[in-house]
Design a protein around this motif. Structure first.
Motif, PDB file in Angstrom:
ATOM      1  N   GLU A   4     -16.202 -19.940   0.696  1.00 30.19           N
ATOM      2  CA  GLU A   4     -15.328 -19.877   1.871  1.00 30.19           C
ATOM      3  C   GLU A   4     -16.100 -20.149   3.153  1.00 30.19           C
ATOM      4  OE1 GLU A   4     -13.103 -16.247   1.938  1.00 30.19           O
ATOM      5  OE2 GLU A   4     -12.277 -16.540  -0.085  1.00 30.19           O
ATOM      6  N   ARG A   5     -17.294 -19.566   3.280  1.00 27.49           N
ATOM      7  CA  ARG A   5     -18.101 -19.778   4.484  1.00 27.49           C
ATOM      8  C   ARG A   5     -18.504 -21.244   4.628  1.00 27.49           C
ATOM      9  NH1 ARG A   5     -23.706 -19.055   5.797  1.00 27.49           N
ATOM     10  NH2 ARG A   5     -24.130 -18.525   3.624  1.00 27.49           N
ATOM     11  N   THR A   6     -18.872 -21.864   3.526  1.00 29.42           N
ATOM     12  CA  THR A   6     -19.272 -23.265   3.561  1.00 29.42           C
ATOM     13  C   THR A   6     -18.106 -24.152   3.977  1.00 29.42           C
ATOM     14  OG1 THR A   6     -21.024 -22.992   1.928  1.00 29.42           O
ATOM     15  CG2 THR A   6     -20.061 -25.190   2.126  1.00 29.42           C
ATOM     16  N   LEU A   7     -16.948 -23.972   3.357  1.00 31.59           N
ATOM     17  CA  LEU A   7     -15.811 -24.832   3.668  1.00 31.59           C
ATOM     18  C   LEU A   7     -15.320 -24.611   5.097  1.00 31.59           C
ATOM     19  CD1 LEU A   7     -13.821 -24.694   0.304  1.00 31.59           C
ATOM     20  CD2 LEU A   7     -15.329 -26.511   1.161  1.00 31.59           C
ATOM     21  N   ALA A   8     -15.409 -23.386   5.583  1.00 27.66           N
ATOM     22  CA  ALA A   8     -14.973 -23.096   6.954  1.00 27.66           C
ATOM     23  C   ALA A   8     -15.868 -23.757   7.990  1.00 27.66           C
ATOM     24  CB  ALA A   8     -14.930 -21.588   7.179  1.00 27.66           C
ATOM     25  N   SER A   9     -17.056 -24.230   7.598  1.00 26.00           N
ATOM     26  CA  SER A   9     -17.976 -24.845   8.558  1.00 26.00           C
ATOM     27  C   SER A   9     -17.587 -26.276   8.920  1.00 26.00           C
ATOM     28  CB  SER A   9     -19.404 -24.839   7.999  1.00 26.00           C
ATOM     29  OG  SER A   9     -19.560 -25.769   6.935  1.00 26.00           O
ATOM     30  N   PHE A  10     -16.727 -26.902   8.132  1.00 27.20           N
ATOM     31  CA  PHE A  10     -16.362 -28.297   8.404  1.00 27.20           C
ATOM     32  C   PHE A  10     -15.464 -28.382   9.633  1.00 27.20           C
ATOM     33  CE2 PHE A  10     -17.899 -28.819   4.128  1.00 27.20           C
ATOM     34  CZ  PHE A  10     -18.442 -30.095   4.141  1.00 27.20           C
ATOM     35  N   ARG A  11     -15.833 -29.275  10.546  1.00 25.39           N
ATOM     36  CA  ARG A  11     -15.064 -29.525  11.766  1.00 25.39           C
ATOM     37  C   ARG A  11     -14.840 -31.026  11.880  1.00 25.39           C
ATOM     38  NH1 ARG A  11     -14.783 -24.885  11.215  1.00 25.39           N
ATOM     39  NH2 ARG A  11     -15.228 -23.161  12.647  1.00 25.39           N
ATOM     40  N   GLU A  12     -13.636 -31.472  11.548  1.00 28.21           N
ATOM     41  CA  GLU A  12     -13.285 -32.885  11.609  1.00 28.21           C
ATOM     42  C   GLU A  12     -11.999 -33.052  12.406  1.00 28.21           C
ATOM     43  OE1 GLU A  12     -15.195 -35.282  10.340  1.00 28.21           O
ATOM     44  OE2 GLU A  12     -16.611 -33.995   9.243  1.00 28.21           O
ATOM     45  N   ASP A  13     -11.750 -34.252  12.879  1.00 25.44           N
ATOM     46  CA  ASP A  13     -10.559 -34.524  13.687  1.00 25.44           C
ATOM     47  C   ASP A  13      -9.357 -34.921  12.841  1.00 25.44           C
ATOM     48  OD1 ASP A  13     -11.837 -33.953  16.077  1.00 25.44           O
ATOM     49  OD2 ASP A  13     -12.511 -36.023  16.369  1.00 25.44           O
ATOM     50  N   ALA A  14      -9.504 -34.914  11.532  1.00 18.60           N
ATOM     51  CA  ALA A  14      -8.407 -35.262  10.624  1.00 18.60           C
ATOM     52  C   ALA A  14      -8.454 -34.318   9.431  1.00 18.60           C
ATOM     53  CB  ALA A  14      -8.542 -36.718  10.168  1.00 18.60           C
ATOM     54  N   PRO A  15      -7.308 -34.113   8.769  1.00 20.73           N
ATOM     55  CA  PRO A  15      -7.309 -33.265   7.572  1.00 20.73           C
ATOM     56  C   PRO A  15      -8.227 -33.818   6.490  1.00 20.73           C
ATOM     57  CG  PRO A  15      -5.067 -33.691   8.330  1.00 20.73           C
ATOM     58  CD  PRO A  15      -5.966 -34.604   9.116  1.00 20.73           C
ATOM     59  N   VAL A  16      -8.806 -32.926   5.691  1.00 21.67           N
ATOM     60  CA  VAL A  16      -9.759 -33.312   4.650  1.00 21.67           C
ATOM     61  C   VAL A  16      -9.362 -32.661   3.328  1.00 21.67           C
ATOM     62  CG1 VAL A  16     -12.182 -33.342   3.942  1.00 21.67           C
ATOM     63  CG2 VAL A  16     -11.602 -33.428   6.367  1.00 21.67           C
ATOM     64  N   ARG A  17      -9.454 -33.439   2.265  1.00 21.94           N
ATOM     65  CA  ARG A  17      -9.247 -32.889   0.930  1.00 21.94           C
ATOM     66  C   ARG A  17     -10.534 -32.241   0.428  1.00 21.94           C
ATOM     67  NH1 ARG A  17      -6.043 -37.828  -2.167  1.00 21.94           N
ATOM     68  NH2 ARG A  17      -4.547 -38.297  -0.493  1.00 21.94           N
ATOM     69  N   VAL A  18     -10.360 -31.243  -0.428  1.00 15.51           N
ATOM     70  CA  VAL A  18     -11.510 -30.535  -1.019  1.00 15.51           C
ATOM     71  C   VAL A  18     -11.231 -30.344  -2.496  1.00 15.51           C
ATOM     72  CG1 VAL A  18     -12.887 -28.423  -1.026  1.00 15.51           C
ATOM     73  CG2 VAL A  18     -11.938 -29.273   1.132  1.00 15.51           C
ATOM     74  N   LEU A  19     -12.259 -30.589  -3.312  1.00 14.87           N
ATOM     75  CA  LEU A  19     -12.183 -30.236  -4.725  1.00 14.87           C
ATOM     76  C   LEU A  19     -13.309 -29.248  -5.027  1.00 14.87           C
ATOM     77  CD1 LEU A  19     -10.889 -30.590  -7.515  1.00 14.87           C
ATOM     78  CD2 LEU A  19     -12.559 -32.411  -7.960  1.00 14.87           C
ATOM     79  N   ILE A  20     -12.927 -28.009  -5.353  1.00 12.30           N
ATOM     80  CA  ILE A  20     -13.873 -27.011  -5.836  1.00 12.30           C
ATOM     81  C   ILE A  20     -13.898 -27.104  -7.358  1.00 12.30           C
ATOM     82  CG2 ILE A  20     -14.449 -24.565  -5.963  1.00 12.30           C
ATOM     83  CD1 ILE A  20     -12.699 -24.144  -3.455  1.00 12.30           C
ATOM     84  N   VAL A  21     -15.065 -27.329  -7.927  1.00 11.71           N
ATOM     85  CA  VAL A  21     -15.198 -27.311  -9.390  1.00 11.71           C
ATOM     86  C   VAL A  21     -15.718 -25.929  -9.771  1.00 11.71           C
ATOM     87  CG1 VAL A  21     -16.195 -28.375 -11.419  1.00 11.71           C
ATOM     88  CG2 VAL A  21     -15.682 -29.784  -9.412  1.00 11.71           C
ATOM     89  N   ASP A  22     -14.829 -25.118 -10.316  1.00 11.63           N
ATOM     90  CA  ASP A  22     -15.181 -23.758 -10.705  1.00 11.63           C
ATOM     91  C   ASP A  22     -15.803 -23.801 -12.096  1.00 11.63           C
ATOM     92  OD1 ASP A  22     -15.378 -21.121 -11.389  1.00 11.63           O
ATOM     93  OD2 ASP A  22     -13.269 -20.628 -11.043  1.00 11.63           O
ATOM     94  N   ASP A  23     -17.125 -23.597 -12.132  1.00  8.40           N
ATOM     95  CA  ASP A  23     -17.887 -23.751 -13.366  1.00  8.40           C
ATOM     96  C   ASP A  23     -17.913 -22.451 -14.174  1.00  8.40           C
ATOM     97  OD1 ASP A  23     -19.493 -24.948 -15.269  1.00  8.40           O
ATOM     98  OD2 ASP A  23     -21.350 -24.727 -14.118  1.00  8.40           O
ATOM     99  N   GLY A  24     -16.717 -21.994 -14.549  1.00  8.29           N
ATOM    100  CA  GLY A  24     -16.618 -20.806 -15.395  1.00  8.29           C
ATOM    101  C   GLY A  24     -16.865 -19.502 -14.683  1.00  8.29           C
TER     102      GLY A  24
END
Length: 268
Positions: free
Chosen positions: A21-41
């Motif tokens: 959550e902390r890592t993803l919250a650090s992104f600051r862009e001027d457009a929406p961004v897609r994210v894929l979290i790969v949950d490795d078990g």
């Protein structure tokens, strides 16, 4: 289509919901961004956090199989979604503002480049500055020293998905050195480069792969160095010698030496 509609952040995760959550919250862009979290078990499973500006999906793997398999599954999933650019980052690391827009613009202007990194501020788990990673930017310079030094901060990379698949994707043949393996294969047909700007705060964590799987990583790197070795290129000889020294010296001693050699106050 918005400016980042063909970009997705690719972040593998094994536990560590808060770091994700902390890592993803650090992104600051001027457009929406897609994210894929790969949950490795993970136990409990990673949950997609509600972060403004991010459209987050979670790909759940049935069991923990390691970062190599998680990344390969992520690239395959992004290709199926029609994503052109995969922006890597790891849980615990932080992005600088507009990182993704800068990298995409560079790749659009340089079609021969299949993988683009950025410089990184290396910090402790408490966020204290340790040193900076400022590897070469030019593809020709990278090719010359690619077996001597780390030329890319893996969590700073933006990858063209199609060339990655054409090169064979991430693979587990070289455990804990899956990034170097991929980049060396990409450079058989494409260029790899760095944008000479800081795009990442890289967390140096003693529970991370570079510390906990250090011997595996060194041996995998040595195998790659010998496979791609160029006898007429002096940096290749230096790289092999350095890697053999790493087998002997303790991790914490090497970390202290590197911190002293590169330490400086990072720019804001």
């Amino acid at each position: 289509m918005n400016a980042l509609d063909d970009v997705a952040i690719l972040i593998p995760a094994f536990n560590g919901q808060g770091e994700v959550e902390r890592t993803l919250a650090s992104f600051r862009e001027d457009a929406p961004v897609r994210v894929l979290i790969v949950d490795d078990g993970s136990t409990p499973p990673i949950v997609a956090p509600p972060i403004p500006g991010l459209d987050i999906d979670v790909l759940r793997l049935a069991a923990n199989g390691g970062i190599e398999r998680a990344l390969a599954a992520g690239i395959d999933a992004l290709a199926q979604r029609g994503i052109r650019y995969a922006a890597r980052i790891d849980a615990g690391d932080l992005a600088t503002p507009a990182r993704l827009a800068k990298q995409r613009a560079y790749l659009e202007a340089h079609p021969r480049v299949a993988a683009l990194g950025m410089w990184a501020h290396v910090v402790s788990t408490e966020g204290a500055p340790l040193f900076d990673l400022t590897p070469p930017a030019d593809p020709a310079a990278i090719r010359r020293v690619m077996l001597m030094r780390t030329c890319f901060a893996h969590p700073s990379m933006m990858l063209r998905v199609e060339p990655v698949l054409d090169a064979g994707n991430y693979r587990a043949r070289y455990r804990a050195a899956e990034d170097l393996d991929l980049f060396l294969r990409l450079m058989q047909r494409h260029d790899c480069a760095n944008l000479p700007e800081f795009g990442l705060y890289y967390e140096l964590n003693e529970t991370g792969i570079s510390a906990t799987k250090r011997r595996t990583q060194i041996l995998s790197t040595l195998r790659l160095q010998l496979r791609y070795f160029r006898a007429g290129n002096l940096p290749d000889w230096i790289g092999v010698a350095k890697n053999l020294a790493h087998l002997v010296l303790p991790y914490r001693a090497l970390r202290r030496l590197k911190t002293r050699a590169l330490s400086r106050t990072p720019s804001p």
